[in-house]
Design an enzyme around this catalytic site. Structure first.
Site, PDB file in Angstrom:
ATOM      1  N   LYS A  13       0.822  -1.217   0.000  1.00 35.20           N
ATOM      2  CA  LYS A  13       0.000   0.000   0.000  1.00 35.20           C
ATOM      3  C   LYS A  13       0.852   1.262   0.000  1.00 35.20           C
ATOM      4  O   LYS A  13       0.570   2.201  -0.735  1.00 35.20           O
ATOM      5  CB  LYS A  13      -0.926   0.039   1.234  1.00 35.20           C
ATOM      6  CG  LYS A  13      -1.936  -1.088   1.286  1.00 35.20           C
ATOM      7  CD  LYS A  13      -2.941  -0.903   2.416  1.00 35.20           C
ATOM      8  CE  LYS A  13      -2.334  -0.885   3.803  1.00 35.20           C
ATOM      9  NZ  LYS A  13      -1.725  -2.170   4.223  1.00 35.20           N
ATOM     10  N   ARG A  89      -9.529   0.659   9.189  1.00 38.11           N
ATOM     11  CA  ARG A  89      -9.099  -0.719   9.416  1.00 38.11           C
ATOM     12  C   ARG A  89     -10.160  -1.528  10.152  1.00 38.11           C
ATOM     13  O   ARG A  89      -9.951  -2.711  10.376  1.00 38.11           O
ATOM     14  CB  ARG A  89      -7.838  -0.722  10.274  1.00 38.11           C
ATOM     15  CG  ARG A  89      -6.525  -0.811   9.478  1.00 38.11           C
ATOM     16  CD  ARG A  89      -5.396  -0.765  10.474  1.00 38.11           C
ATOM     17  NE  ARG A  89      -4.168  -1.348  10.078  1.00 38.11           N
ATOM     18  CZ  ARG A  89      -3.148  -0.677   9.523  1.00 38.11           C
ATOM     19  NH1 ARG A  89      -3.265   0.586   9.217  1.00 38.11           N
ATOM     20  NH2 ARG A  89      -2.016  -1.307   9.276  1.00 38.11           N
ATOM     21  N   ARG A 128      11.547  -5.258   4.438  1.00 40.22           N
ATOM     22  CA  ARG A 128      11.192  -3.851   4.197  1.00 40.22           C
ATOM     23  C   ARG A 128      12.070  -2.908   5.020  1.00 40.22           C
ATOM     24  O   ARG A 128      12.355  -3.146   6.183  1.00 40.22           O
ATOM     25  CB  ARG A 128       9.732  -3.627   4.585  1.00 40.22           C
ATOM     26  CG  ARG A 128       9.307  -2.170   4.546  1.00 40.22           C
ATOM     27  CD  ARG A 128       7.830  -2.013   4.464  1.00 40.22           C
ATOM     28  NE  ARG A 128       7.134  -2.423   5.665  1.00 40.22           N
ATOM     29  CZ  ARG A 128       5.805  -2.472   5.752  1.00 40.22           C
ATOM     30  NH1 ARG A 128       5.064  -2.169   4.703  1.00 40.22           N
ATOM     31  NH2 ARG A 128       5.228  -2.830   6.877  1.00 40.22           N
ATOM     32  N   ARG A 159      11.372  -0.674  10.495  1.00 36.60           N
ATOM     33  CA  ARG A 159      10.322  -0.354  11.463  1.00 36.60           C
ATOM     34  C   ARG A 159      10.342  -1.336  12.630  1.00 36.60           C
ATOM     35  O   ARG A 159      10.560  -2.530  12.437  1.00 36.60           O
ATOM     36  CB  ARG A 159       8.952  -0.417  10.778  1.00 36.60           C
ATOM     37  CG  ARG A 159       8.638   0.805   9.965  1.00 36.60           C
ATOM     38  CD  ARG A 159       7.389   0.672   9.134  1.00 36.60           C
ATOM     39  NE  ARG A 159       6.271   0.046   9.814  1.00 36.60           N
ATOM     40  CZ  ARG A 159       5.051  -0.082   9.261  1.00 36.60           C
ATOM     41  NH1 ARG A 159       4.830   0.378   8.038  1.00 36.60           N
ATOM     42  NH2 ARG A 159       4.082  -0.665   9.920  1.00 36.60           N
ATOM     43  N   ARG A 170       0.087  -8.680  13.382  1.00 35.53           N
ATOM     44  CA  ARG A 170      -0.565  -7.682  12.521  1.00 35.53           C
ATOM     45  C   ARG A 170      -1.424  -8.371  11.458  1.00 35.53           C
ATOM     46  O   ARG A 170      -2.503  -7.885  11.100  1.00 35.53           O
ATOM     47  CB  ARG A 170       0.492  -6.776  11.878  1.00 35.53           C
ATOM     48  CG  ARG A 170       1.135  -5.856  12.920  1.00 35.53           C
ATOM     49  CD  ARG A 170       2.430  -5.255  12.445  1.00 35.53           C
ATOM     50  NE  ARG A 170       2.277  -4.455  11.252  1.00 35.53           N
ATOM     51  CZ  ARG A 170       3.269  -4.212  10.398  1.00 35.53           C
ATOM     52  NH1 ARG A 170       4.470  -4.703  10.613  1.00 35.53           N
ATOM     53  NH2 ARG A 170       3.049  -3.476   9.350  1.00 35.53           N
TER      54      ARG A 170
HETATM   55  P1  AMP Z   1       0.779   0.777   8.966  1.00 31.56           P
HETATM   56  O1  AMP Z   1       1.912   1.707   8.744  1.00 31.56           O
HETATM   57  O2  AMP Z   1      -0.468   1.180   8.203  1.00 31.56           O
HETATM   58  O3  AMP Z   1       1.135  -0.668   8.746  1.00 31.56           O
HETATM   59  O4  AMP Z   1       0.378   0.901  10.519  1.00 31.56           O
HETATM   60  C1  AMP Z   1       1.304   0.541  11.545  1.00 31.56           C
HETATM   61  C2  AMP Z   1       0.559   0.331  12.852  1.00 31.56           C
HETATM   62  O5  AMP Z   1      -0.095   1.547  13.234  1.00 31.56           O
HETATM   63  C3  AMP Z   1      -0.546  -0.716  12.819  1.00 31.56           C
HETATM   64  O6  AMP Z   1      -0.051  -2.039  13.029  1.00 31.56           O
HETATM   65  C4  AMP Z   1      -1.436  -0.240  13.962  1.00 31.56           C
HETATM   66  O7  AMP Z   1      -0.885  -0.579  15.223  1.00 31.56           O
HETATM   67  C5  AMP Z   1      -1.360   1.270  13.825  1.00 31.56           C
HETATM   68  N1  AMP Z   1      -2.409   1.786  12.905  1.00 31.56           N
HETATM   69  C6  AMP Z   1      -2.235   2.392  11.701  1.00 31.56           C
HETATM   70  N2  AMP Z   1      -3.394   2.735  11.150  1.00 31.56           N
HETATM   71  C7  AMP Z   1      -4.356   2.321  12.032  1.00 31.56           C
HETATM   72  C8  AMP Z   1      -5.784   2.350  12.020  1.00 31.56           C
HETATM   73  N3  AMP Z   1      -6.472   2.872  10.979  1.00 31.56           N
HETATM   74  N4  AMP Z   1      -6.429   1.825  13.096  1.00 31.56           N
HETATM   75  C9  AMP Z   1      -5.768   1.308  14.146  1.00 31.56           C
HETATM   76  N5  AMP Z   1      -4.428   1.216  14.199  1.00 31.56           N
HETATM   77  C10 AMP Z   1      -3.716   1.721  13.154  1.00 31.56           C
END
Ligand code: AMP
Length: 215
Positions: A13, A89, A128, A159, A170
């Site tokens: 994404k 999400r 990554r 990360r 996740r």
């Molecule tokens: P991402 O960079 O989108 O993979 O997000 C990294 C982490 O941030 C996720 O594993 C969640 O812990 C948190 N996170 C990001 N977006 C959301 C969301 N829309 N709702 C809840 N947690 C989020």
């Protein structure tokens, strides 16, 4: 145009989002990026979010919904449209987004679901790396292992939540909660599905075609 990119962690994404905003001029709204910045800045929000992120769980709905409501009512978002990356999400987040957009007389014009074979995901995520400066994403298996970003010279890092154990949690959060948005948007919106098991350029060609047809 307001677009959402849906997909499991590691579906690509972030990589696709960077290309989409460049071509279509949308505001890139990544809740993950906003939360990582809050963690780095050690704000109260960041401290609260970090506990959940480190565990591979989701940050509470009301926290992320508040962040998104603030961002989508800024003038640039209203004028240019938004690419939602990593939000919503959960179903309550999706309901809140629909309501918040409707308040400004807007709606989600399309949801693009990037689908990737689950077996490929753990390998992709553990390979990554990301630039702390500009956010560019690299894959050590295909791009090579850089210490500094090829775009901006910023530090390239892994990360904290990209370890195998956290990735598995996740993915479980995706299966239990986020994947329910596929039937949700098939019913309540305009859902497109693209095969994410291809090169970033090929995946982007499919997404770009969908968005051009909408524009
Ligand atoms: P991402 O960079 O989108 O993979 O997000 C990294 C982490 O941030 C996720 O594993 C969640 O812990 C948190 N996170 C990001 N977006 C959301 C969301 N829309 N709702 C809840 N947690 C989020």
């Amino acid at each position: 145009m307001n677009i959402m990119l849906l997909g499991a962690p590691g579906a690509g994404k972030g990589t696709q989002a960077a290309r989409i905003v460049e071509e279509f001029g949308l505001v890139h709204l990544s809740t993950g990026d906003i939360l990582r910045k809050a963690v780095a800045d050690q704000t109260p929000l960041g401290l609260e979010a970090k506990r959940h992120m480190d565990e591979g769980g989701l940050v509470p709905d009301e926290v992320v919904i508040g962040l998104v409501q603030d961002r989508i009512t800024q003038p640039d978002a209203l004028e240019r449209g938004v690419l939602f990356d990593g939000f919503p999400r959960t179903i309550p987040q999706a309901d809140a987004l629909g309501a918040a957009l409707a308040e400004s007389g807007l709606a989600l014009d399309a949801v693009v679901s990037v689908e990737v074979d689950p077996e490929a995901i753990v390998a992709r995520i553990t390979a990554r790396r990301q630039c702390r400066g500009c956010g560019k994403i690299f894959n050590v298996a295909t791009d090579g292992d850089f210490a500094v970003c090829t775009e901006c010279g910023g530090e390239v890092y892994q990360r904290d939540d990209d370890t195998e154990a956290t990735v598995r949690k996740r993915l479980a959060a995706y299966d239990e909660q986020t994947s329910k948005l596929i039937p949700y948007y098939a019913e309540h919106g305009t859902l497109f599905t693209v095969d994410g098991n291809r090169s970033p350029a090929d995946v982007y060609a499919s997404i770009s075609e969908i968005l051009h047809d909408l524009a």
